[in-house]
Design an enzyme around this catalytic site. Sequence first.
Site, PDB file in Angstrom:
ATOM      1  N   PRO A 144       0.454   8.225  21.204  1.00  0.00           N
ATOM      2  CA  PRO A 144      -0.121   9.078  20.158  1.00  0.00           C
ATOM      3  C   PRO A 144       0.152   8.564  18.737  1.00  0.00           C
ATOM      4  O   PRO A 144      -0.253   9.207  17.779  1.00  0.00           O
ATOM      5  CB  PRO A 144       0.594  10.419  20.365  1.00  0.00           C
ATOM      6  CG  PRO A 144       1.318  10.306  21.655  1.00  0.00           C
ATOM      7  CD  PRO A 144       1.598   8.864  21.850  1.00  0.00           C
ATOM      8  N   GLU A 145       0.842   7.429  18.629  1.00  0.00           N
ATOM      9  CA  GLU A 145       1.164   6.918  17.289  1.00  0.00           C
ATOM     10  C   GLU A 145       0.427   5.596  17.042  1.00  0.00           C
ATOM     11  O   GLU A 145      -0.759   5.607  16.782  1.00  0.00           O
ATOM     12  CB  GLU A 145       2.689   6.809  17.144  1.00  0.00           C
ATOM     13  CG  GLU A 145       3.349   8.193  17.250  1.00  0.00           C
ATOM     14  CD  GLU A 145       4.851   8.169  17.061  1.00  0.00           C
ATOM     15  OE1 GLU A 145       5.303   7.749  15.977  1.00  0.00           O
ATOM     16  OE2 GLU A 145       5.573   8.579  17.995  1.00  0.00           O
TER      17      GLU A 145
END
Length: 343
Positions: A144-145
């Site tokens: 998610p980064e």
Amino acid sequence: MKTASVVLSLAFVGVSAFAANDMQLLKKVKESGIKAIPQSQLELLKLVDDPNNPITEKKVELGKKLYFEPRLSKSGLISCNTCHNLGMGGADGVAAAIGHKWTANPAHLNSPTVYNSVLNKVQFWDGRSPHLEDQAQGPIQAGPEMAAPKELVVARVTSMPEYVEEFKSAYGDKVKIDFKLIADTIAVFERTLVTPSRFDDFLHGDLNALTPAEKEGLNLFVDKGCVSCHNDIGLGGTMQPFQVAKKYKFASLGGFQGDKNGMVKTPTLRNIEETAPYFHNGAIWSLADAVKEMGSVQLGINISDKESKKIVTFLKALTGDKPEVSYPILPVSTPKTPKPDMN
């Protein structure tokens, strides 16, 4: 002449009384466990340096480039500075960090500031990393980064001759450029992001460094018990039990519960006015409201609007002097550089 002498004597007594009160406050603050950022550059270097990878000018400059390098992400769009923006208090100004494919952090976690992060005893909200070198590896790989596998990061960096030469210059001709070394170099740069403030001047004995209103707020800050968690040089950065006295009113947002023991990293209060929104899930935007919520949740006390305002006045004195960081010119991609991947 006699009247003038009396007036001067009374004025001297008044000044002496204020100085005595200030000295008493200074003693109280130090006894509470709060420490100053060292004034000496040598002492500061001892505090922030990693003996296993000593800070040098060349490493810092290379680390800065890598910190601003979006090609370390899978998409080629996200850099460390995206979520830890050095122009915005070292954070991103949004409630939950946004990453690859515009994905919000699954646990709705807020991006902590990178400024003074070297002063933290642990990294991440759940304290899972012991130092910045380890921490730097996480967001680059996290889905998610930045979502970039180690192999892709190494391939991107080593495809650009300018980076290869800079690594050799910083670490020697026989250096092996692997993922760990890339993260370690970013951490070297991050170790330099320390921001001494007027509060540190006060701790070093300059009793006029804070205004009377700031001193009043500082006195309240200590007396209310805020120092039980926000202490030492970073005024935070240690693991502490959360929701000690009462349930946090936004506890359900994101579902984060801390580490296996329910402990949460206490955020630094340095530059706190610049790092809204507050708490691990970024649910509170007002610093005054955050102070009142902490009083309720952690201390089991009611902090009034008036008291909160006074404490906030002190907290703003923790806004420090930022190191000058010029945006770097990054190396040019080559035909060997892996292309951006939006998937």
